[in-house]
Structure formats: C-alpha cells, structure tokens
Design a protein around this motif. Structure first.
Motif, short mmCIF file in Angstrom:
data_model
loop_
_atom_site.label_atom_id
_atom_site.label_comp_id
_atom_site.label_asym_id
_atom_site.label_seq_id
_atom_site.Cartn_x
_atom_site.Cartn_y
_atom_site.Cartn_z
N ALA A 52 0.85 -1.20 0.00
CA ALA A 52 0.00 0.00 0.00
C ALA A 52 0.88 1.24 0.00
CB ALA A 52 -0.93 0.03 1.21
N ALA A 53 0.36 2.30 -0.59
CA ALA A 53 1.01 3.61 -0.53
C ALA A 53 -0.08 4.66 -0.41
CB ALA A 53 1.85 3.86 -1.77
N TYR A 54 0.17 5.64 0.42
CA TYR A 54 -0.79 6.71 0.66
C TYR A 54 -0.17 8.04 0.26
CZ TYR A 54 -4.12 9.79 2.98
OH TYR A 54 -5.06 10.77 3.24
N GLY A 55 -0.94 8.87 -0.44
CA GLY A 55 -0.44 10.16 -0.89
C GLY A 55 -1.14 11.32 -0.19
N MET A 56 -0.36 12.26 0.28
CA MET A 56 -0.92 13.47 0.88
C MET A 56 0.05 14.61 0.68
SD MET A 56 -0.37 12.79 4.97
CE MET A 56 -1.13 14.36 5.36
N THR A 57 -0.49 15.83 0.62
CA THR A 57 0.36 17.00 0.41
C THR A 57 0.19 18.06 1.49
OG1 THR A 57 -1.20 18.33 -0.90
CG2 THR A 57 0.02 16.62 -2.07
N VAL A 58 -0.87 17.95 2.27
CA VAL A 58 -1.11 18.91 3.36
C VAL A 58 -0.99 18.16 4.68
CG1 VAL A 58 -2.72 20.55 4.39
CG2 VAL A 58 -2.70 20.23 1.91
N PRO A 59 0.00 18.48 5.51
CA PRO A 59 0.16 17.76 6.77
C PRO A 59 -1.09 17.85 7.64
CG PRO A 59 2.07 19.14 6.31
CD PRO A 59 1.03 19.51 5.31
N GLN A 60 -1.33 16.78 8.37
CA GLN A 60 -2.42 16.72 9.33
C GLN A 60 -1.83 16.32 10.69
OE1 GLN A 60 -6.29 16.77 7.80
NE2 GLN A 60 -4.72 18.25 7.25
N TYR A 61 -2.63 16.42 11.72
CA TYR A 61 -2.18 16.06 13.06
C TYR A 61 -1.67 14.62 13.07
CZ TYR A 61 -2.43 15.38 18.15
OH TYR A 61 -2.14 15.10 19.46
N ARG A 62 -0.43 14.44 13.46
CA ARG A 62 0.25 13.14 13.57
C ARG A 62 0.38 12.41 12.22
NH1 ARG A 62 -1.85 10.98 19.54
NH2 ARG A 62 -0.62 12.51 20.70
N SER A 63 0.40 13.17 11.14
CA SER A 63 0.54 12.53 9.82
C SER A 63 1.94 11.98 9.58
CB SER A 63 0.16 13.51 8.71
OG SER A 63 0.96 14.68 8.72
N PHE A 64 2.86 12.19 10.51
CA PHE A 64 4.18 11.57 10.44
C PHE A 64 4.07 10.06 10.24
CE2 PHE A 64 7.57 9.35 12.76
CZ PHE A 64 8.72 9.89 12.19
N TYR A 65 3.01 9.45 10.76
CA TYR A 65 2.84 8.00 10.69
C TYR A 65 2.27 7.52 9.37
CZ TYR A 65 4.31 7.62 15.50
OH TYR A 65 5.07 7.66 16.64
N GLY A 66 1.75 8.44 8.57
CA GLY A 66 1.42 8.19 7.18
C GLY A 66 0.74 6.89 6.84
N THR A 67 1.31 6.18 5.87
CA THR A 67 0.68 4.98 5.33
C THR A 67 0.42 3.89 6.37
OG1 THR A 67 1.51 5.38 3.09
CG2 THR A 67 0.91 3.12 3.63
N PRO A 68 1.35 3.58 7.28
CA PRO A 68 1.04 2.55 8.28
C PRO A 68 -0.18 2.90 9.14
CG PRO A 68 3.40 2.91 8.19
CD PRO A 68 2.77 3.99 7.36
N TRP A 69 -0.38 4.18 9.40
CA TRP A 69 -1.57 4.58 10.15
C TRP A 69 -2.82 4.42 9.28
CZ3 TRP A 69 -2.94 10.26 11.87
CH2 TRP A 69 -4.01 10.21 12.77
N HIS A 78 -1.25 -5.39 8.38
CA HIS A 78 -0.05 -6.05 7.86
C HIS A 78 0.66 -5.22 6.80
CE1 HIS A 78 -3.13 -6.93 4.87
NE2 HIS A 78 -2.20 -7.35 4.03
N LEU A 79 0.03 -4.13 6.34
CA LEU A 79 0.59 -3.35 5.24
C LEU A 79 1.37 -2.14 5.74
CD1 LEU A 79 -2.41 -3.31 2.73
CD2 LEU A 79 -0.34 -4.74 2.62
N ALA A 80 2.62 -2.06 5.32
CA ALA A 80 3.41 -0.85 5.55
C ALA A 80 3.37 -0.05 4.25
CB ALA A 80 4.83 -1.21 5.95
N GLY A 81 4.48 0.58 3.90
CA GLY A 81 4.53 1.30 2.63
C GLY A 81 4.86 2.76 2.81
N PRO A 82 5.26 3.40 1.72
CA PRO A 82 5.67 4.80 1.79
C PRO A 82 4.49 5.76 1.79
CG PRO A 82 5.79 4.03 -0.47
CD PRO A 82 5.39 2.85 0.36
N THR A 83 4.74 6.93 2.30
CA THR A 83 3.80 8.04 2.18
C THR A 83 4.36 8.98 1.12
OG1 THR A 83 3.28 7.82 4.52
CG2 THR A 83 2.58 9.85 3.44
N VAL A 84 3.55 9.28 0.12
CA VAL A 84 4.02 9.94 -1.10
C VAL A 84 3.51 11.37 -1.16
CG1 VAL A 84 3.92 9.88 -3.62
CG2 VAL A 84 4.15 7.75 -2.33
N ASN A 85 4.38 12.28 -1.57
CA ASN A 85 3.97 13.68 -1.77
C ASN A 85 4.71 14.24 -2.98
OD1 ASN A 85 3.53 16.43 -1.78
ND2 ASN A 85 4.20 16.78 0.32
N GLN A 86 3.99 14.45 -4.06
CA GLN A 86 4.53 15.19 -5.20
C GLN A 86 3.50 16.22 -5.65
OE1 GLN A 86 6.47 12.85 -8.24
NE2 GLN A 86 6.89 14.65 -9.50
#
Length: 398
Positions: A52-69, A78-86
């Motif tokens: 899995a990969a999750y994309g976001m461009t505007v930070p949210q509260y505790r968004s440091f945890y990104g895709t695993p959250w 069971h899914l990790a993965g990168p958090t993507v921002n372009q």
C-alpha cells in the motif's frame, strides 16, 4: 514493467470546495474510512493486498505515521509502505510507486490512495536559535504554497500568466475553455449523474469528526459555481499585467480517492469487483519546464510517456488533464496540434476542484470509465505540479 487495474477497483469521494462539508475531517482518517467502505462494497478484503502507498500534500495532526496509520485504520495492519507527496502529481506518482514495488520486490496486488484537506491548513513554526533574538519563521502551509514558490519567487498564478504571455493566450480564450469545461462537467451530471455513479457513491454520507454518525449527505461535488460568460467577461485578471482571472483557474477543495493495481492481468481479472475490461498501465513519466512556467510542464512529461509507450499522439483516444488553469489545456493542445475540445470529457479539476493529492487519481478513474464507454482504447493523463514539474500516465483499456 507494467501494471493492471481491475475494472471497478477504484473510487473517489465527491470533492467539496474548501471550508465546506469535509473541512472538519482529518484527511488520513477520512481516507481510511472511505477506503474501508469502498473495498467492502467491492468484496475486497485487506488480505487481498501485499503493498500500500498513501499520498498526501497537506500535513495533518500526527501525519508523520502516514501509510502505516492509514492501513491500520482501514483494517490492513499487515501493510506498511511509503507516504508519497509530489504536490498535484501525487496520484501519478502513486501509480509509479506501486509499479516500482512490483518490479523490485514481487508485489502482486497494491492499494494506492490519497486524501487531502486544503481547508483549515496547518500553520507551522520553524525555530531558528541562531537568528536575532532566536526568532524563527512561521508558515501557513496551504496559502503560502499557492502564493510563493521559494525558488521561482512567484505565485502559481504567475506561472500561468507567464505561459499565457509566452504563447499569446488571451483572457478570452481562457474563458472559452472554462465555459466549455463546465459544459463537459454537466455531461457527467446528466441522467441523474449516471457517469459519476460509475465510480462515486450516488449519495455520499458525510461523517462527524469521530465517525459515529452521518451529519449530512452529498449528492455529488459541492461548491461548484455555474459558468456565466457574462460574469466572466466582467472579471479582471488576478495579477497586475496578467491575463488569468478567477474564472480561468480551479478552486482548492477537500476529498479522497483510491485505486487497486495488480502485477498481472490474470490477478486483475481474478479480483475485479465487476465485469469489465482490465486496464493496462503502458507508461508513467515526468518532466519539468523552465523556471516559473508550470502549466507547460505536462507537455514534456507527455512526450516522454509517449516515447516510453512507443506511441504517437494520434494514437491516443482520450485525453485527461489536471488543469489548475485553463492555460494548461491551451498550451498542451497547441504543442500537440490538438483541439482542446477533445480533452476532458465529463469533467476536470478546473471545474470539480483541486484537493491536490487525489486530483490525478480521480482524473485517471474518469479516463478509464470514458474509455470503457467507448469500447476500449488508449488514454493519456497529464498534469502539472509545484516546481514547474509534471507527470503523465498512459493507460490502455481492453
């Protein structure tokens, strides 16, 4: 490397103009809430996926945890993965990210999703202990990103004015494009929103901030103003000596979208939630234009994608763009000797809004559905992003 999209294994929320019906919702929590429901409706379980990969461009509260959250919230712990921002190319970058994992680590079935809330954007403070008095810097992340490229030293609207000036694009032609794009969007609303219902819930329940109850129901996108040539003609350009008015550009919005990609056509056919053609990703490419000319960047990205796919522009059946400015479509059409009226049937971000991360995903979803309605064919999506950059994706349906 290629990838395949099962028919119907994608979704988008309505897009709500900023400070509207989604403005109270944390974008990661909301996207997980939407994805969980969308997957269940398509009989796809969390166990279906190995990436899995999750994309976001505007930070949210505790968004440091990104895709695993995000994945944990939707029941896929069971899914990790990168958090993507372009920036606004995040949707296309998510496709490339999933394909890269398939190529290097044997991923078979990937979930990509994106959600952004431009409403109520965060205000950041950056300490600077070496500055006079230890005074740091503050930033309104959403507003200042729109209004100040730190390298080009200008606002995004300035980049559109620069391209318009370079190519001799008038305000009147920009307004003509905007009016026509509104007509195309209206076609997606015909027959009780028949086109949009192919990928979007007919009635979308808006949850409260704790996801315990529904506070309202949306029937399609929120906050879209009817096009009026008379009102457009009375508008003045946003910037002094410019040509771009508020009618010739999109509006910030909130929303989310998601898509499933598979490493093989057989896997895509196996898990497809409904009968229909499998979509093949033929190429993904990026490009960057000269300083402060962002709306022209998709031209370079598209040329590179066509080269990767081994195609000529005349072999493309459907064109879809992320067009934050009407200038984007005019510049692209001139570069490829196209009629801009061929582009963006059934809608585009110029009309339905600009939540950044999910914008490209929605455009690609609409392109797939248009190609399916045509009986198959090849489509080109392209869109610009911050820093005079862009990405392009070529898809083949059937």
């Amino acid at each position: 490397m290629t990838a395949y999209i099962p028919y119907g294994a994608y979704w988008s929320t309505p897009f709500a103009r900023w400070q509207g019906s989604f403005s109270h919702l944390h974008s990661i929590e909301f996207a997980a809430h939407v994805a969980k429901s969308a997957l269940a409706a398509r009989s796809l379980t969390p166990e279906t996926f190995d990436f899995a990969a999750y994309g976001m461009t505007v930070p949210q509260y505790r968004s440091f945890y990104g895709t695993p959250w995000f994945t944990a919230l939707m029941g896929a712990e069971h899914l990790a993965g990168p958090t993507v921002n372009q920036a606004c190319a995040t949707g296309a970058r998510l496709v490339a990210t999933a394909m890269g994992e398939m190529a290097v680590s044997g991923v078979e079935t990937a979930l990509i999703a994106s959600g952004d809330r431009t409403s109520n954007g965060p205000h950041a403070y950056y300490p600077a202990p070496d500055a006079p008095g230890g005074t740091g810097q503050g930033e309104n992340i959403v507003m200042e990103s729109f209004n100040r490229d730190p390298f080009a030293k200008c606002a995004m609207v300035d980049t559109a004015d620069n391209v318009a000036r370079k190519l001799g694009i008038s305000t009147e032609e920009q307004h003509e494009v905007a009016s026509f794009r509104a007509e195309q969007y209206a076609a997606a609303l015909a027959d009780d929103r028949a086109f949009q219902k192919r990928y979007m819930e007919a009635e979308f329940p808006v949850p409260d901030g704790r996801y315990r109850k529904t506070v309202k129901t949306l029937q399609g996108d929120e906050g879209i103003y009817p096009a009026s040539p008379e009102k457009m003609a009375a508008l003045k350009p946003v910037m002094p000596n410019g040509s771009v008015t508020f009618a010739g550009q999109t509006h910030p919005a909130d929303g989310s979208a998601g898509m499933v990609l598979c490493a093989s056509e057989a896997r895509a056919q196996e898990i497809a939630p409904k009968s229909g053609p499998v979509t093949q990703v033929l190429a993904v490419a990026q490009g960057r234009d000269e300083l402060a000319h962002m709306p022209a960047a998709p031209i370079r990205a598209a040329k590179r994608a066509l080269k990767v796919a081994g195609l000529e522009i005349g072999q493309i059946d459907v064109f879809k763009s992320h067009n934050p400015f009407a200038v984007n479509d005019i510049a692209f059409a001139r570069a490829f000797d196209l009629d801009w009226k061929r582009m963006n049937n059934y809608g585009s971000s110029l009309i339905w809004g600009h939540p950044q991360g999910p914008t490209g995903l929605r455009a690609m979803i609409e392109m797939i559905e248009e190609l399916e309605m045509r009986g198959g064919g090849t489509g080109l999506f392209q869109g610009c992003a911050a820093g005079d950059s862009a990405m392009a994706v070529i898809l083949k349906v059937g």
